[in-house]
Design a protein around this motif. Sequence first.
Motif, PDB file in Angstrom:
ATOM      1  N   SER A 129      12.972  -1.466   1.701  1.00  0.00           N
ATOM      2  CA  SER A 129      11.755  -1.924   1.027  1.00  0.00           C
ATOM      3  C   SER A 129      11.630  -1.282  -0.351  1.00  0.00           C
ATOM      4  CB  SER A 129      10.514  -1.594   1.859  1.00  0.00           C
ATOM      5  OG  SER A 129      10.247  -0.200   1.824  1.00  0.00           O
ATOM      6  N   LEU A 130      10.837  -1.918  -1.201  1.00  0.00           N
ATOM      7  CA  LEU A 130      10.622  -1.399  -2.552  1.00  0.00           C
ATOM      8  C   LEU A 130       9.932  -0.040  -2.518  1.00  0.00           C
ATOM      9  CD1 LEU A 130      11.159  -2.138  -5.482  1.00  0.00           C
ATOM     10  CD2 LEU A 130       8.936  -3.278  -5.549  1.00  0.00           C
ATOM     11  N   ALA A 131       9.045   0.156  -1.550  1.00  0.00           N
ATOM     12  CA  ALA A 131       8.363   1.454  -1.426  1.00  0.00           C
ATOM     13  C   ALA A 131       9.369   2.563  -1.158  1.00  0.00           C
ATOM     14  CB  ALA A 131       7.320   1.398  -0.305  1.00  0.00           C
ATOM     15  N   VAL A 132      10.328   2.315  -0.288  1.00  0.00           N
ATOM     16  CA  VAL A 132      11.365   3.313   0.011  1.00  0.00           C
ATOM     17  C   VAL A 132      12.247   3.521  -1.212  1.00  0.00           C
ATOM     18  CG1 VAL A 132      13.380   3.824   1.452  1.00  0.00           C
ATOM     19  CG2 VAL A 132      11.335   2.812   2.489  1.00  0.00           C
ATOM     20  N   GLN A 133      12.587   2.450  -1.900  1.00  0.00           N
ATOM     21  CA  GLN A 133      13.431   2.571  -3.094  1.00  0.00           C
ATOM     22  C   GLN A 133      12.768   3.409  -4.185  1.00  0.00           C
ATOM     23  OE1 GLN A 133      15.079  -1.187  -4.552  1.00  0.00           O
ATOM     24  NE2 GLN A 133      14.816  -2.081  -2.522  1.00  0.00           N
ATOM     25  N   GLN A 134      11.456   3.252  -4.350  1.00  0.00           N
ATOM     26  CA  GLN A 134      10.747   3.954  -5.417  1.00  0.00           C
ATOM     27  C   GLN A 134      10.327   5.373  -5.028  1.00  0.00           C
ATOM     28  OE1 GLN A 134      10.365   2.887  -8.522  1.00  0.00           O
ATOM     29  NE2 GLN A 134      11.442   0.999  -8.050  1.00  0.00           N
ATOM     30  N   ALA A 135      10.346   5.693  -3.746  1.00  0.00           N
ATOM     31  CA  ALA A 135       9.938   7.028  -3.292  1.00  0.00           C
ATOM     32  C   ALA A 135      11.012   8.061  -3.618  1.00  0.00           C
ATOM     33  CB  ALA A 135       9.676   7.004  -1.791  1.00  0.00           C
ATOM     34  N   ASP A 136      10.626   9.318  -3.563  1.00  0.00           N
ATOM     35  CA  ASP A 136      11.602  10.396  -3.728  1.00  0.00           C
ATOM     36  C   ASP A 136      12.528  10.475  -2.526  1.00  0.00           C
ATOM     37  OD1 ASP A 136      10.682  11.902  -6.263  1.00  0.00           O
ATOM     38  OD2 ASP A 136       8.835  11.670  -5.123  1.00  0.00           O
ATOM     39  N   ARG A 152      -2.763  -7.825 -12.826  1.00  0.00           N
ATOM     40  CA  ARG A 152      -2.122  -6.752 -12.052  1.00  0.00           C
ATOM     41  C   ARG A 152      -1.549  -7.351 -10.766  1.00  0.00           C
ATOM     42  NH1 ARG A 152      -5.302  -1.386  -9.569  1.00  0.00           N
ATOM     43  NH2 ARG A 152      -4.006  -1.144  -7.703  1.00  0.00           N
ATOM     44  N   ILE A 153      -0.342  -6.949 -10.425  1.00  0.00           N
ATOM     45  CA  ILE A 153       0.308  -7.388  -9.192  1.00  0.00           C
ATOM     46  C   ILE A 153       0.555  -6.170  -8.312  1.00  0.00           C
ATOM     47  CG2 ILE A 153       2.285  -8.545  -8.158  1.00  0.00           C
ATOM     48  CD1 ILE A 153       0.775 -10.401  -9.952  1.00  0.00           C
ATOM     49  N   ASP A 154       0.061  -6.189  -7.096  1.00  0.00           N
ATOM     50  CA  ASP A 154       0.408  -5.168  -6.105  1.00  0.00           C
ATOM     51  C   ASP A 154       1.254  -5.852  -5.043  1.00  0.00           C
ATOM     52  OD1 ASP A 154      -1.227  -3.506  -7.566  1.00  0.00           O
ATOM     53  OD2 ASP A 154      -2.341  -2.736  -5.843  1.00  0.00           O
ATOM     54  N   SER A 155       2.541  -5.533  -5.012  1.00  0.00           N
ATOM     55  CA  SER A 155       3.441  -6.209  -4.094  1.00  0.00           C
ATOM     56  C   SER A 155       4.718  -5.406  -3.911  1.00  0.00           C
ATOM     57  CB  SER A 155       3.801  -7.605  -4.635  1.00  0.00           C
ATOM     58  OG  SER A 155       4.748  -8.245  -3.808  1.00  0.00           O
ATOM     59  N   CYS A 156       5.390  -5.646  -2.798  1.00  0.00           N
ATOM     60  CA  CYS A 156       6.698  -5.039  -2.553  1.00  0.00           C
ATOM     61  C   CYS A 156       7.815  -6.085  -2.612  1.00  0.00           C
ATOM     62  CB  CYS A 156       6.714  -4.334  -1.199  1.00  0.00           C
ATOM     63  SG  CYS A 156       6.579  -2.535  -1.332  1.00  0.00           S
ATOM     64  N   ILE A 166       0.832  -1.201   0.000  1.00  0.00           N
ATOM     65  CA  ILE A 166       0.000   0.000   0.000  1.00  0.00           C
ATOM     66  C   ILE A 166       0.871   1.257   0.000  1.00  0.00           C
ATOM     67  CG2 ILE A 166      -0.284   0.087   2.515  1.00  0.00           C
ATOM     68  CD1 ILE A 166      -2.844   1.119  -0.228  1.00  0.00           C
ATOM     69  N   ALA A 167       2.028   1.207   0.661  1.00  0.00           N
ATOM     70  CA  ALA A 167       2.936   2.357   0.616  1.00  0.00           C
ATOM     71  C   ALA A 167       3.422   2.581  -0.816  1.00  0.00           C
ATOM     72  CB  ALA A 167       4.124   2.127   1.552  1.00  0.00           C
ATOM     73  N   LEU A 168       3.778   1.498  -1.496  1.00  0.00           N
ATOM     74  CA  LEU A 168       4.219   1.610  -2.891  1.00  0.00           C
ATOM     75  C   LEU A 168       3.084   2.111  -3.784  1.00  0.00           C
ATOM     76  CD1 LEU A 168       6.382   1.173  -5.047  1.00  0.00           C
ATOM     77  CD2 LEU A 168       5.667  -1.238  -5.162  1.00  0.00           C
ATOM     78  N   ARG A 169       1.878   1.642  -3.524  1.00  0.00           N
ATOM     79  CA  ARG A 169       0.702   2.063  -4.289  1.00  0.00           C
ATOM     80  C   ARG A 169       0.513   3.574  -4.193  1.00  0.00           C
ATOM     81  NH1 ARG A 169      -2.460   3.657  -7.102  1.00  0.00           N
ATOM     82  NH2 ARG A 169      -4.663   3.145  -7.409  1.00  0.00           N
TER      83      ARG A 169
END
Length: 463
Positions: A39-46, A367-371, A13-16
């Motif tokens: 985490s992937l969410a942190v990697q993809q965030a600014d 569709r895949i929602d995952s980290c 959800i963070a990545l979303r």
Amino acid sequence: MIRRLLIVNRGEIALRVVRAARELGMQAIVAHSKADADSLAVQQADEGVCIGPAQASKSYLNIEAILEAAKDVGADAVHPGYGFLSESPDFARAVKEAGLVFVGPEAAIIECMGDKAMARQTAIEAGVPVVPGSPSAVGDLDEALAVADDVGFPLLIKAAAGGGGRGIRVAANAEALREELPMAQTEARTAFGDDRVYLERFIERARHIEVQILGDGERAIHLFERECSLQRRRQKVFEECPSPALDEPTREALCRSAVALAEHVDYFGAGTLEYLFDDTTGEFFFIEMNTRIQVEHPITEAVTGVDLVREMLRLACGERLRFTQQNIGRRGWAVEMRINAEDPERGFFPSPGQVQRLIWPSGPGIRIDSCLFDGHRMPPFYDSLVAKLIVWDESRDSALTRAGRALDEFTLEGFATTAGLHRRLVDDPAVRRGAMDTGFLERWLESELASTESQSASVKEAL
């Protein structure tokens, strides 16, 4: 306008939310625990900002640390995702008092609709049908027995501040009510810090159907319903949109009631109203409201074409609803399978570990929602959800067939998951017929276990 959005959550959800924010030109900053630093969410965030150690109580639930982080990174808004503090009126109030935008409804609305007994009374005032039961929280045994005399047994005892299926007990008769009521109150106080409980008629073979709404504080619309009846221990496992149980007149009445309740409380943001549907009578009853984005929101997006997370952010920026009810159409069928790091062969025992090999299914309607990513180590401190597999197709039957194909392609080595369970479910004749209720999955699992034990006994006898 939101320029810098602090996302206070983790996992998919963070990545979303990161993706939705960046698509709207916002800078996305993920507030994370030390366990989620890579985490992937942190990697993809600014940007990422650590808010504490792995324990949720010292990070994702630490309001003081979150507000300090928001100040440090210059955030002007906070998105809570789901779970953790997403339905905390204290958090929503603290965010606003800090001069930040809370991406969600006002604290007063969260307070009203998050309290199950208060939400029930509010629904009654709005003319929305509720399950027969106590009009508000019951104070003692005498009051509970009076409700039982009026409503009849069996009864559900539910925590007023509960959620996620927690804090619920069943009383089959007066003797059970005498025994279960104080235990339910103690459990509610321990789990939620609030010992109030209320009573509802227990509908044994009910279906769980929910309606997605969006509101701007003045006007609300619905985005149709989702069927969430496949549950284990009152936790959703498999969802679909729309529900196979409803005819169009019932669907219209159900969704219209959700809009009526949302507008009655001047609802703001994305929310979900949950109902029980009685297959035998065709009746539906409001049971509670979730004042946040739901785990299963992608199937609504797949069928309606509306990006719910982007709409949440637009509303938080001060925009009005961009849609009228006539703008919201429905196309095809979508299902979501929650893939958890649990081992169904060992009683769904948690199985965190490191991803050694990962192949996601692909193709039309997938569709895949995952980290998850190759080499990622699942931290053992949080919810076991590792992925959501969302499948769309033109009809329910074709969506289930496509889901089976997608699960056949899915490969994850490193730890056990529930993907195999879903593969068996999508081929089950009863699931194919849509003949489900909230107790179906647990009965199905018991049947599978009994079959396995019988086969093992036969093999031993043969030897």
